[in-house]
Design a protein around this motif. Sequence first.
Motif, short mmCIF file in Angstrom:
data_model
loop_
_atom_site.label_atom_id
_atom_site.label_comp_id
_atom_site.label_asym_id
_atom_site.label_seq_id
_atom_site.Cartn_x
_atom_site.Cartn_y
_atom_site.Cartn_z
N VAL A 130 0.85 -1.19 0.00
CA VAL A 130 0.00 0.00 0.00
C VAL A 130 0.89 1.23 0.00
CG1 VAL A 130 -1.80 1.27 1.25
CG2 VAL A 130 -1.75 -1.24 1.36
N THR A 131 0.63 2.18 -0.89
CA THR A 131 1.30 3.48 -0.80
C THR A 131 0.28 4.50 -0.31
OG1 THR A 131 0.82 4.37 -3.01
CG2 THR A 131 2.72 2.86 -2.82
N CYS A 175 4.00 -4.41 2.72
CA CYS A 175 4.37 -3.19 3.44
C CYS A 175 3.41 -2.05 3.16
CB CYS A 175 5.78 -2.76 3.04
SG CYS A 175 5.96 -2.49 1.28
N VAL A 176 3.48 -1.04 4.02
CA VAL A 176 2.80 0.24 3.80
C VAL A 176 3.91 1.29 3.68
CG1 VAL A 176 1.26 1.99 4.75
CG2 VAL A 176 0.77 -0.44 5.14
N ILE A 177 3.90 2.04 2.59
CA ILE A 177 4.92 3.07 2.37
C ILE A 177 4.23 4.43 2.31
CG2 ILE A 177 6.76 3.91 0.84
CD1 ILE A 177 6.97 1.01 -0.23
N LEU A 216 4.11 -1.77 -10.67
CA LEU A 216 4.10 -3.01 -9.88
C LEU A 216 2.63 -3.42 -9.69
CD1 LEU A 216 6.38 -4.68 -8.39
CD2 LEU A 216 5.58 -3.59 -6.30
N PRO A 217 2.27 -4.65 -10.08
CA PRO A 217 0.84 -5.00 -10.00
C PRO A 217 0.36 -5.18 -8.55
CG PRO A 217 2.16 -6.89 -10.73
CD PRO A 217 3.11 -5.73 -10.62
N ASP A 218 -0.93 -5.03 -8.38
CA ASP A 218 -1.60 -5.30 -7.10
C ASP A 218 -1.21 -4.37 -5.95
OD1 ASP A 218 -2.96 -7.36 -8.34
OD2 ASP A 218 -1.37 -8.79 -7.90
N VAL A 219 -0.62 -3.24 -6.26
CA VAL A 219 -0.35 -2.25 -5.21
C VAL A 219 -1.60 -1.38 -5.06
CG1 VAL A 219 1.13 -0.34 -4.48
CG2 VAL A 219 2.11 -2.23 -5.81
N LEU A 220 -1.95 -1.06 -3.83
CA LEU A 220 -3.07 -0.14 -3.60
C LEU A 220 -2.50 1.25 -3.34
CD1 LEU A 220 -6.27 -0.04 -3.03
CD2 LEU A 220 -5.59 0.13 -0.64
N HIS A 221 -2.92 2.20 -4.16
CA HIS A 221 -2.44 3.58 -4.02
C HIS A 221 -3.55 4.45 -3.38
CE1 HIS A 221 1.07 2.51 -6.29
NE2 HIS A 221 0.35 2.14 -7.33
N VAL A 222 -3.19 5.11 -2.30
CA VAL A 222 -4.17 5.85 -1.48
C VAL A 222 -3.74 7.31 -1.33
CG1 VAL A 222 -5.24 5.95 0.81
CG2 VAL A 222 -4.55 3.73 -0.15
N PHE A 223 -4.70 8.21 -1.35
CA PHE A 223 -4.42 9.61 -1.02
C PHE A 223 -5.31 10.01 0.16
CE2 PHE A 223 -4.36 14.22 -1.40
CZ PHE A 223 -3.03 14.46 -1.73
#
Lengths: 204, 204
Positions: A8-9, A105-107, A119-126
């Motif tokens: 997760v970013t 991880c959470v970055i 990169l597949p399957d990463v969740l991008h959050v704002f």
Amino acid sequence: MNDKKTVVTISREFGSGGRHIGELLAEELGIGFYGRVLIEIAAEKSGLAPEFIKETEKSAAGGYLCDVSAGFGYSSTAYCAPSVQDQVFLTQSRVIREIAERESCVIVGRCADYILRELPDVLHVFVYGDIEKRTERAISAYNVPSEKALEEVKKRDTARAKQYKYYTNHIWGDMHNYHICINSGLIGIENSVKLLRIAIESRQ
Amino acid sequence: MNDKKTVVTISREFGSGGRHIGELLAEELGIGFYGRVLIEIAAEKSGLAPEFIKETEKSAAGGYLCDVSAGFGYSSTAYCAPSVQDQVFLTQSRVIREIAERESCVIVGRCADYILRELPDVLHVFVYGDIEKRTERAISAYNVPSEKALEEVKKRDTARAKQYKYYTNHIWGDMHNYHICINSGLIGIENSVKLLRIAIESRQ
């Protein structure tokens, strides 16, 4: 690569509690949390002092615009000589990619959404919020003096937006770069974590 | 007023499936769904033909800028004479307020987030997506001819943005006007509904 890996970013407006949401999420999921620790790792790898990297991150980036995903050198438009800030960013970018390819991880921050965009399957959050609530949080959670808090919030947001634009050529906070955007001031910290857990499930 | 009332407004980019998400959410919660039916209700109340209202909604609004929350008449800046489009909008606004004060419901579009901005405990949602995915959906779900689909998506987004700006003086899609913004193309329709159910709980 492990298909069940959770990456997760979290990008966030200053004072929105995005970092805290990330910490809680990582804790609940029992996975690594990478925020300021990236400074230490980048320092170790680059030989630069952690304090210098921290100050570099706080201010807006300067120098030449290059495609950081391709590294520096001859680009399609011009030769780019990396500044010290650029070197710091490149080192952090490499560290972020290594971590995300290796483990769940959470970055938080550091243009991680852009760095890991392929990169597949990463969740991008704002994570964002009304400026009034973020100013209150800057005072209560980050001990910013109340008379300077509003100015500090605006200054830090501007620095983040400039850095993001410089390194990605995209607009910071454009919702289209994220899977989900949460108004933490209205939704609340704990409920934001709950929402992200559902969003993670949806990616798997 | 019943404290347990659930009112959700959904604003959405064209082709994002926001309306469908709203329908499913309303169905799962067993509450009213108000989208196109607002046209019929407004028509009945204003004496205008439903087809005329529908066409008015599709195109960008014109005329004088007034504070619609205060109604028309002498504003702080100038006297505003309502156009037919303005009358349609005002009638729909009154209908939306009446519904939201009376019952639990999901309302899609029609600047409902702005119209209900001062009503407590309303959840305001924005649904968006990459233009490629929205164009695909315009073809598959709305039967837009494929050669015209991209143009139609852009045209409808522009019309919504212009109408929102005209009636609210705010920017359409500014995340700060919403509690949560969901990229339905990446999260998926069913998972978007799940996320909204958690977000509703967080408001209660």
